[in-house]
Write a protein that holds these residues in place. Structure first.
Motif, mmCIF file in Angstrom:
data_model
loop_
_atom_site.group_PDB
_atom_site.id
_atom_site.type_symbol
_atom_site.label_atom_id
_atom_site.label_comp_id
_atom_site.label_asym_id
_atom_site.label_seq_id
_atom_site.Cartn_x
_atom_site.Cartn_y
_atom_site.Cartn_z
ATOM 1 N N UNK A 86 0.705 -1.231 -0.124
ATOM 2 C CA UNK A 86 0.031 0.222 -0.035
ATOM 3 C C UNK A 86 0.927 1.257 -0.084
ATOM 4 N N UNK A 87 1.918 1.331 0.881
ATOM 5 C CA UNK A 87 2.780 2.670 0.831
ATOM 6 C C UNK A 87 1.894 3.901 1.302
ATOM 7 N N UNK A 88 0.862 3.718 1.968
ATOM 8 C CA UNK A 88 0.421 4.818 2.382
ATOM 9 C C UNK A 88 1.214 5.630 3.277
ATOM 10 N N UNK A 89 1.071 7.037 3.345
ATOM 11 C CA UNK A 89 1.838 8.077 4.025
ATOM 12 C C UNK A 89 1.548 7.801 5.672
ATOM 13 N N UNK A 90 2.365 7.165 6.639
ATOM 14 C CA UNK A 90 1.978 7.082 7.940
ATOM 15 C C UNK A 90 1.318 8.253 8.646
ATOM 16 N N UNK A 91 2.230 9.507 8.418
ATOM 17 C CA UNK A 91 1.958 10.775 8.893
ATOM 18 C C UNK A 91 0.739 11.453 8.666
ATOM 19 N N UNK A 100 -3.190 13.898 -1.683
ATOM 20 C CA UNK A 100 -1.632 14.172 -1.864
ATOM 21 C C UNK A 100 -1.639 14.553 -3.378
ATOM 22 N N UNK A 147 -3.542 5.996 8.602
ATOM 23 C CA UNK A 147 -3.384 4.567 8.154
ATOM 24 C C UNK A 147 -3.404 3.459 8.945
ATOM 25 N N UNK A 148 -2.612 3.544 10.222
ATOM 26 C CA UNK A 148 -2.576 2.450 11.024
ATOM 27 C C UNK A 148 -3.695 2.263 12.115
ATOM 28 N N UNK A 162 -6.503 6.638 -3.645
ATOM 29 C CA UNK A 162 -5.168 7.736 -3.760
ATOM 30 C C UNK A 162 -4.869 7.636 -5.161
ATOM 31 N N UNK B 166 8.426 2.478 5.279
ATOM 32 C CA UNK B 166 7.769 1.544 4.001
ATOM 33 C C UNK B 166 8.884 1.873 2.733
ATOM 34 N N UNK B 168 8.687 1.722 -0.029
ATOM 35 C CA UNK B 168 7.658 2.144 -1.400
ATOM 36 C C UNK B 168 7.289 3.771 -1.189
ATOM 37 N N UNK B 169 7.140 4.278 0.044
ATOM 38 C CA UNK B 169 6.474 5.500 -0.025
ATOM 39 C C UNK B 169 7.128 6.692 -0.768
ATOM 40 N N UNK B 172 5.963 6.047 -4.096
ATOM 41 C CA UNK B 172 4.536 6.287 -4.009
ATOM 42 C C UNK B 172 4.272 7.965 -4.301
ATOM 43 N N UNK B 176 2.634 10.066 -7.397
ATOM 44 C CA UNK B 176 1.273 10.786 -7.272
ATOM 45 C C UNK B 176 1.800 12.349 -7.881
ATOM 46 N N UNK B 191 8.286 11.644 8.522
ATOM 47 C CA UNK B 191 8.457 10.092 9.095
ATOM 48 C C UNK B 191 9.820 10.100 9.696
ATOM 49 N N UNK B 273 1.316 -0.121 16.740
ATOM 50 C CA UNK B 273 1.301 -0.113 15.198
ATOM 51 C C UNK B 273 1.435 -1.671 15.126
ATOM 52 N N UNK B 280 -4.360 -7.705 11.791
ATOM 53 C CA UNK B 280 -4.835 -7.680 10.454
ATOM 54 C C UNK B 280 -4.405 -8.917 9.471
#
Lengths: 396, 281
Positions: A86-91, A100, A147-148, A162, B166, B168-169, B172, B176, B191, B273, B280
């Motif tokens: 997924x590589x969502x932005x955690x912050x 975004x 996201x978390x 996204x 991550x 990949x971010x 990512x 975008x 981060x 986390x 999950x």
């Protein structure tokens, strides 16, 4: 007929002398759901990364809408990606994650008649489009969650939103369902297909799960060892596999050595069988594929071949029976029970045979002698791929 | 082992006694009304008052704060950049660079101090003889020395944050529409921020705390608080030393507590986390 959108031409890729892609030629049509299918290390993810612009092929060209885009960076391509984890932005919260791409976007200023001045999207426009996306992925009310604080399936949907909110022409999906459990995966397969038809854009989907590929795709590209093995519709790929690798990778197959005596007549085990394939040279050695569900069990005297049952597994809908035919073990799927040790006959209709030309994969697949081990392998297909970036342990 | 047995309690008390009795005595006597270091003559703040009116000490305090702040900020920027570079290396070279990074941490301060001093004298002399200037060791060499020994601490506190990212971010964000730099600023930096701030605090503490390296690199005109205390102790024995040491101890203690609170909060967050992720799966 839809038009061609992406073309990969003679693409090769090598990392440190290791050839990952071998002269890949592939075109992808507009609004098509295309799946790159293959085992780990087959080059499917690399192909996706080339389309996304994250890597440049060592040689060869990439075209988008007829324009060569080898040197175009990812942020200038009309392509968005849903990453493996997924590589969502955690912050950032859900809203800001989806927004975004929109915040990065510049559009011609409507107030400027020359149309040259570029401005950012208005806050109203961003809110409207994000809300619209939240509607599609049914996550309204989750805007402020981080996201978390989302489940795996929800994160998955945010990742899709996204990407889609930018209205790309192509959506790339890198094993997006790999981390979900089976039930959720089935639901998401349906949902993804639905979303693809709803937004009407091209999806390029990477997976090692053949069932997923068969369920969702318009076109499947089967890859192995950096080369395309076969391109076709799910039906084509299943019914007319080109070589032993494809036949084995997609579904279950018994692959037997045979000789094509003449059109529509194939010889194996020293016996001639009626089939429907033609176009081979006289007495050409071939691979004969027989799908386990195309085999009927009959009394020995009525059968075309006779063998001994060596293993029976109850699968719910059917029995998986392993039958020994002179040392070569077949898998037969049937609703009739036959006990281990029983002598049985089998009958195969002419269209139950599929004849393939010999290839580098001949003799490597399609024998069920190591039946139980094969099933063990299937159960842990969740292989770690792309460990290059990770190195040592992630967290302590 | 039996919990809270008499002997184990006694042992703990002794450990803490040895550790903190000297500091306790120091703090108590910093409030003493007389000059005596053995007789308690009542509570007074006179040494603190005297301290704050002592121009040399105030000057040293200003130098210390300025050097520590500037050094830790510069070290933060350089250390973060270095950490990212190290993270991007292949595993083998990463291990080598990290070992090299750790040498200054374990190296004796006196060796670092002497070698930096030698290097600075050499460089300043060479500079002076070429350009006819009359530079000498001072604030700038002190600052460079502090930056040098602060950087490894920053690297060590930023690297774990990078590992948690991550992978990949960054891609990512580019996917975008963000350019490489924007992607770094909007996605990677936020981060890493907790690690960077931790590094900043540790570096600042180390700088305030340092005596040996400063002593060798500050030249003859500039001195830090730690150097001033040392000089005072050699000149005359004054309870002012107790007062200023108490203040130094208190400020370092506060910084350390701050760092610890931040770290344990981050650990708790990471744990939560992980727990969520585990459910999950």
């Amino acid at each position: 007929m839809s038009k061609e959108l992406i073309r990969l031409q003679n693409c090769c890729m090598a990392f440190d002398d290791e050839q990952v892609l071998n002269n890949l030629n592939l075109y992808i049509n507009d609004k098509e759901f295309l799946t790159l299918l293959g085992p780990s290390g087959c080059g499917k993810t690399t192909t996706l990364r080339i389309i996304g612009g994250f890597t440049t092929p060592t040689s060869g060209d990439v075209f988008f809408d007829g324009v060569r885009i080898n040197a175009v960076p990812p942020y200038q391509r009309q392509i968005n990606t849903v990453f493996q984890k997924y590589a969502l932005f955690p912050h950032l919260n859900v809203f800001e994650n989806i927004a975004f791409g929109l915040r990065m976007k510049k559009v011609p200023d409507p107030a400027d008649p020359s149309g040259k001045r570029m401005v950012k999207l208005s806050e109203d426009e961003i809110t409207r489009r994000v809300d619209e996306m939240l509607e599609i992925i049914s996550l309204k009310g989750f805007e402020n969650r981080k996201p978390d604080a989302l489940s795996g399936g929800q994160q998955q949907r945010v990742a899709i939103a996204r990407a889609l909110v930018n209205r790309p022409k192509v959506l790339l999906l890198d094993e997006p369902l790999g981390a979900l459990d089976l039930k959720l995966r089935k639901d998401m397969q349906m949902e993804l297909k639905k979303i693809q038809q709803q937004v009407g854009i091209t999806f390029v989907y990477v997976t090692h799960d053949q069932e997923e590929a068969l369920t969702m795709s318009d076109t499947i590209v089967v890859m192995d060892k950096g080369s395309i093995q076969q391109i076709g519709t799910p039906e084509d790929i299943y019914n007319e596999p080109k070589n032993a690798f494809v036949a084995d990778f997609i579904g279950e197959s018994n692959i037997i050595d045979g000789i094509m005596c003449a059109d529509s007549i194939v010889q194996m085990y020293g016996r001639k069988f009626q089939c429907v394939d033609s176009g081979f040279a006289p007495n050409e050695p071939v691979d004969v594929v027989i799908r386990p569900e195309d085999i009927d069990i009959v009394p020995v005297e009525q059968g075309q071949l006779a063998g001994t049952v060596t293993n029976v597994t109850f699968k719910g809908m059917q029995y998986d029976i392993i039958v020994d035919f002179r040392g070569f073990k077949w898998l037969i799927q049937t609703t009739d029970h036959s006990p281990v040790g029983a002598k049985i006959g089998v009958k195969i209709d002419p269209d139950g045979f599929h004849i393939m030309k010999k290839s580098a994969y001949s003799g490597k697949f399609g024998d069920y002698s190591s039946y139980s081990e094969e099933y063990d392998e299937l159960s842990d297909t969740e292989e770690p791929e792309d460990d290059a970036a990770e190195g040592d342990s992630h967290e302590e | 082992m039996k919990k809270n047995g008499f002997w184990s309690r006694l042992f703990m008390v002794l450990v803490f006694l040895f550790l903190y009795a000297p500091i306790f005595v120091l703090i108590v006597f910093s409030f003493n009304a007389t000059k005596s270091r053995s007789v308690w003559a009542g509570f007074s703040l006179q040494w603190y008052v005297k301290l704050f009116s002592d121009e040399a000490i105030m000057e040293a305090l200003r130098t210390t704060l300025l050097v520590s702040a500037a050094a830790s900020v510069v070290a933060c920027i350089a250390g973060t950049a270095a950490a990212i570079g190290i993270y991007a290396l292949k595993r083998k070279s990463r291990g080598i660079v990290l070992s090299v990074n750790n040498i200054p941490l374990t190296n004796a301060d006196i060796v670092t101090g002497v070698s930096l001093s030698l290097l600075f004298v050499l460089a300043v002399n060479a500079f002076n003889s070429t350009f006819g200037t009359r530079w000498e060791l001072g604030f700038w060499t002190l600052l460079i020395a502090h930056i040098t020994f602060d950087i490894p601490y920053v690297i060590l506190s930023v690297l774990p944050k990078l590992r948690q990212l991550d992978p990949n971010i960054y891609e990512a964000a580019q996917d975008l529409g963000a350019t490489g730099f924007t992607a770094f600023r909007k996605v990677i930096l936020p981060d890493l921020m907790p690690g960077i701030v931790n590094g900043l605090l540790i570096a600042f503490t180390m700088s305030i705390d340092d005596f040996v390296i400063s002593y060798f690199t500050a030249g003859s005109k500039v001195s830090t608080l730690a150097m001033e205390i040392y000089a005072m102790a050699r000149r005359k024995i004054s309870p002012e030393i107790n007062a200023i040491s108490t203040l130094l101890f208190a400020s370092v203690l506060i910084l350390l507590i701050l760092i610890n609170i931040r770290q344990s909060r981050q650990d708790r967050l990471a744990k939560r986390q992980k727990a969520i992720l585990a459910t999950k799966k």
